[in-house]
Design a protein around this motif. Sequence first.
Motif, PDB file in Angstrom:
ATOM      1  N   GLN A 152       0.820  -1.207   0.000  1.00  0.00           N
ATOM      2  CA  GLN A 152       0.000   0.000   0.000  1.00  0.00           C
ATOM      3  C   GLN A 152       0.855   1.259   0.000  1.00  0.00           C
ATOM      4  OE1 GLN A 152      -2.696  -0.405   3.318  1.00  0.00           O
ATOM      5  NE2 GLN A 152      -4.016  -1.853   2.239  1.00  0.00           N
ATOM      6  N   GLU A 156       0.732   4.345  -2.759  1.00  0.00           N
ATOM      7  CA  GLU A 156      -0.138   5.279  -2.064  1.00  0.00           C
ATOM      8  C   GLU A 156      -0.631   6.415  -2.950  1.00  0.00           C
ATOM      9  OE1 GLU A 156       2.047   6.697   1.232  1.00  0.00           O
ATOM     10  OE2 GLU A 156       3.712   7.517   0.051  1.00  0.00           O
ATOM     11  N   GLY A 161      -6.500   2.697  -4.810  1.00  0.00           N
ATOM     12  CA  GLY A 161      -5.844   1.971  -3.738  1.00  0.00           C
ATOM     13  C   GLY A 161      -5.737   0.493  -4.027  1.00  0.00           C
ATOM     14  N   THR A 164      -8.709  -2.905  -4.766  1.00  0.00           N
ATOM     15  CA  THR A 164     -10.029  -2.363  -5.113  1.00  0.00           C
ATOM     16  C   THR A 164     -10.972  -3.442  -5.638  1.00  0.00           C
ATOM     17  OG1 THR A 164      -9.066  -0.207  -5.663  1.00  0.00           O
ATOM     18  CG2 THR A 164     -11.234  -0.694  -6.559  1.00  0.00           C
ATOM     19  N   SER A 206      -8.703  -4.867   0.634  1.00  0.00           N
ATOM     20  CA  SER A 206      -7.764  -3.830   1.054  1.00  0.00           C
ATOM     21  C   SER A 206      -6.972  -4.211   2.297  1.00  0.00           C
ATOM     22  CB  SER A 206      -8.512  -2.514   1.314  1.00  0.00           C
ATOM     23  OG  SER A 206      -9.528  -2.699   2.284  1.00  0.00           O
TER      24      SER A 206
END
Length: 421
Positions: A152, A156, A161, A164, A206
């Motif tokens: 991540q 960033e 993100g 998804t 996520s």
Amino acid sequence: MKLKIAGIFVGILTLLLELSTSAEGIEAGIDQSIHNEVKSKHVTVVSIPGLSFIELRPDQLVELPHLRKLTELSAVGSMNIRTSSRTMRDVYVTLGAGAPSVGIAEVQAFAAKETKQGTRISELMNRYIGHYGENKPIEADSVLVPDIMMLQRANENQGYGTGTLGELLKEYGVFRAVLGSSDLGKRTGIEEKKLRRYSPLMLMDSNGFVDKGALGDDVITVAVDRPYGISTNYAQLRSLWEKRMLPGITLIELGDLYRLYMDQEHYNEERFTQLKGQVLREMDQWIGQVMTGMKEEESLWIFSPEVNSEAARAKAYLTPILHYTTDSRGAILVSESTRRQGVVTAQDFTSSLLKEFNIPVPIGLMGIPLSYMGKNDVLAGLVREQSSMQMIYRSRPLMLYPFVTYEMLALLLSLMYGLWN
């Protein structure tokens, strides 16, 4: 004056109507009841690292009857998987994000029951994240990405993100499973750096979770005459696939071709060709079994996240992508993103998977769901187009470098002449 007042009154009514419509739209956007509109179907996605258009030439398909039938009946296209490193880890992360992303070699997936450096993966997740992010207990065969935060941070600045696709699928109640890997040996006897567990990065949410999976040793078998001493356990893969859930998506990675090319330097040409033919025939037979076992409400996608070294040397960077259903009759994939028949983007593929389950594609996601155009002999045309593109790739340096050098010399001489004057 009366007309002016009437105009103001009509304007106010129009504004109120628009606000009412907007409010309804916002309310619908958060209404959980729309999740019930997800299609009760199963989608199988087969990923074959190392597959290129070289393996799908007509002379090669003579010995691969099921793949030949698949290419004749499916909607076929060539996918642009160009990333910063042209590796499958980047492609899987990009497909999961719906936007260009980068993968990290150390960030891989594991079954919750597995261990890493002596620590159980489920415990690592609890250590790094602090909580599982799930309301239910994590099963032993759940797939986890313990180093999700590293991934991540590396992405960033990317639009939506990491994760998804998986997050949307989970939100709409679509069961996610990942089977297979491209490990370079058995898990118990190889170093961490030889693991190739990147495919779950495509379907993880996520928090780095996938509902279920079987990676590495669970779906490979010992084969002393094969690269790295292992081979895909196709019988086990088929058994696990037959337990598929509706609605759901199963991503299956077939790693034998990738392993063969990674170990290519140890074989002479004759032995390598023999092994490659054997790998492709086994793959062909299994794909035929999958096609036969499909039901009307099911869908099959086949793609390659990374071309082999032979294709890369030939500048054949576009990879095959095929979509098959039981009523397919042959077509070419069409992308509104590229506006070129047969050429699609990885982001288009992400949006197409969402469309399979009637999940709305979020505004801002780069890909556009693929469409189809009925056409005969699609594969042969794509192979010819690929050859033309290879010619351009090979010719570009021969023409571009001398031209740039000439320009630099002309500018330098002009500058020297001006200074001399």
